[in-house]
Design an enzyme around this catalytic site. Structure first.
Site, PDB file in Angstrom:
ATOM      1  N   SER A 177       0.825  -1.194   0.000  1.00  5.36           N
ATOM      2  CA  SER A 177       0.000   0.000   0.000  1.00  5.36           C
ATOM      3  C   SER A 177       0.869   1.258   0.000  1.00  5.36           C
ATOM      4  O   SER A 177       1.595   1.516  -0.961  1.00  5.36           O
ATOM      5  CB  SER A 177      -0.961  -0.040   1.193  1.00  5.36           C
ATOM      6  OG  SER A 177      -1.967   0.913   1.064  1.00  5.36           O
ATOM      7  N   ASP A 273      -9.959  -4.186  -4.510  1.00  2.00           N
ATOM      8  CA  ASP A 273      -9.176  -3.101  -3.917  1.00  2.00           C
ATOM      9  C   ASP A 273      -9.329  -1.799  -4.712  1.00  2.00           C
ATOM     10  O   ASP A 273      -9.144  -1.791  -5.928  1.00  2.00           O
ATOM     11  CB  ASP A 273      -7.698  -3.507  -3.900  1.00  2.00           C
ATOM     12  CG  ASP A 273      -6.831  -2.618  -3.024  1.00  2.00           C
ATOM     13  OD1 ASP A 273      -7.183  -1.435  -2.842  1.00  2.00           O
ATOM     14  OD2 ASP A 273      -5.806  -3.107  -2.528  1.00  2.00           O
ATOM     15  N   HIS A 303      -7.412  -5.709   0.814  1.00  2.00           N
ATOM     16  CA  HIS A 303      -6.257  -4.905   1.164  1.00  2.00           C
ATOM     17  C   HIS A 303      -5.703  -5.361   2.513  1.00  2.00           C
ATOM     18  O   HIS A 303      -6.445  -5.560   3.467  1.00  2.00           O
ATOM     19  CB  HIS A 303      -6.726  -3.441   1.263  1.00  2.00           C
ATOM     20  CG  HIS A 303      -5.641  -2.439   1.130  1.00  2.00           C
ATOM     21  ND1 HIS A 303      -5.207  -1.962  -0.091  1.00  2.00           N
ATOM     22  CD2 HIS A 303      -4.913  -1.788   2.057  1.00  2.00           C
ATOM     23  CE1 HIS A 303      -4.259  -1.079   0.093  1.00  2.00           C
ATOM     24  NE2 HIS A 303      -4.060  -0.947   1.389  1.00  2.00           N
TER      25      HIS A 303
END
Length: 337
Positions: A177, A273, A303
């Site tokens: 991320s 996502d 995620h």
């Protein structure tokens, strides 16, 4: 008559179209865990959310406790702002390389402690020395603080591979991320410098486009991931960028004019996502620039899934598959070197 797109443009548009049909149901064990986790929504109280996130760390180790590895050590590296914390995870046997791992958390949460369960898993499964590094968090420390701290740690790793995973073995940069954003940005930054770059990138669902137009990606509009809501993006991205130009490739790697001469990459995306489409677009642009890319997509996970590997068998299986893909990519790179 509608103009016909070139093959590469058509492929990219097709990749960015999420399925019109209903999304597949999430893995049941994962859904059960998500129902218990604090998911930010509305106005984010960053200090409170950090405390909640940190309190979940022991849970992520799983019922059997931390994965056993050879050795763990902590250190602090000098940086422009003082020091950067690192934690070095060494495998039980002879290491086969080095991985610099950057945690996620929207540039405003997360820590070395938070990513330790994943770091231990990758240390064991890759038989690599994993160096997890922290960085100053937004909104108290907006860009370039987190980037500069992570870059300092990356340069230290590259300068010390001989005493880490071995100078003759591959050195990889990775993150999830926001950590994937930092990893991709660092690879770009090192490409233009005189120092050595990494041999490969491991990017779990990276945030690579923080520009305002990225809000139009179909995956953002679908907002289908219960663990990451798009309504929180303006706060998280705004707190990290501050008043800086979001088209700066150090913030939005996808905005870089050139993506050639970068390390081979494993890019992991998830069907639900919100960050899926920008990561797919980044993988496509890397490939078009001549970079070897392995794009891996999972349908039943969300995620942050690697952090839940000790609790969710499907997450553990997917993480193991990613490890295998990275090993295959490194083997191919070694054969062509």
């Amino acid at each position: 008559m509608t103009p016909r797109m070139s093959g590469s443009c058509a492929r990219r548009q097709n990749r960015l179209q999420l399925k019109e049909t209903n999304f597949m149901a999430l893995d049941p064990a994962l859904q059960q865990i998500l129902d218990q986790l604090p998911i930010p929504s509305g106005e984010i109280d960053f200090p409170a959310l950090r405390k909640q996130t940190l309190s979940m760390t022991s849970l992520f180790h799983g019922p059997e406790g931390p994965i056993e590895i050879g050795h763990v050590e902590n250190n602090d590296l000098p940086s422009l702002a003082g020091s950067v914390p690192i934690r070095i995870f060494r495998p039980a046997g002879t290491p086969r390389g080095t991985l610099h791992l950057l945690h996620g958390g929207g540039w405003a949460m997360g820590s070395i402690d938070f990513i330790e369960p994943l770091a231990r898993r990758l240390t064991r499964d890759l038989s690599m020395v994993v160096v997890a590094s922290g960085y100053r968090l937004a909104p108290e420390h907006p860009f370039p603080a987190g980037f500069e701290d992570s870059l300092a740690a990356a340069r230290w790793v590259l300068d010390h591979v001989g005493e880490l995973g071995g100078a003759a073995h591959p050195v990889v940069i990775g993150g999830e991320s926001a950590g994937g954003n930092l990893a991709a940005a660092i690879a770009l930054e090192l490409r233009s410098g005189a120092s050595k770059n990494f041999d490969a990138q491991l990017l779990f669902y990276p945030a690579v486009d923080l520009r305002s137009e990225a809000d139009a990606y179909p995956s953002r509009l679908a907002n289908a991931d219960p663990s990451l809501r798009t309504e929180t993006f303006p706060q998280m991205m705004g707190s990290y960028c501050g008043g800086h130009d979001r088209a700066d490739p150090r913030i939005s790697p996808l905005a870089a004019e050139r993506l050639d001469s970068l390390p081979p990459a494993v890019v992991v995306v998830l069907t639900v996502d919100p960050l899926r489409d920008e990561a797919v677009a980044y993988a496509d642009r890397l490939r078009e620039a001549g970079v070897v890319v392995d794009l891996v997509e999972f349908e039943h996970l969300t995620h942050g899934f690697p952090n839940l590997s000790a609790l969710v068998p499907a997450a553990a299986k997917a993480t193991a598959a990613v490890v295998e893909r990275l090993e295959e990519l490194l083997a191919r790179a070694a054969m062509t070197a």
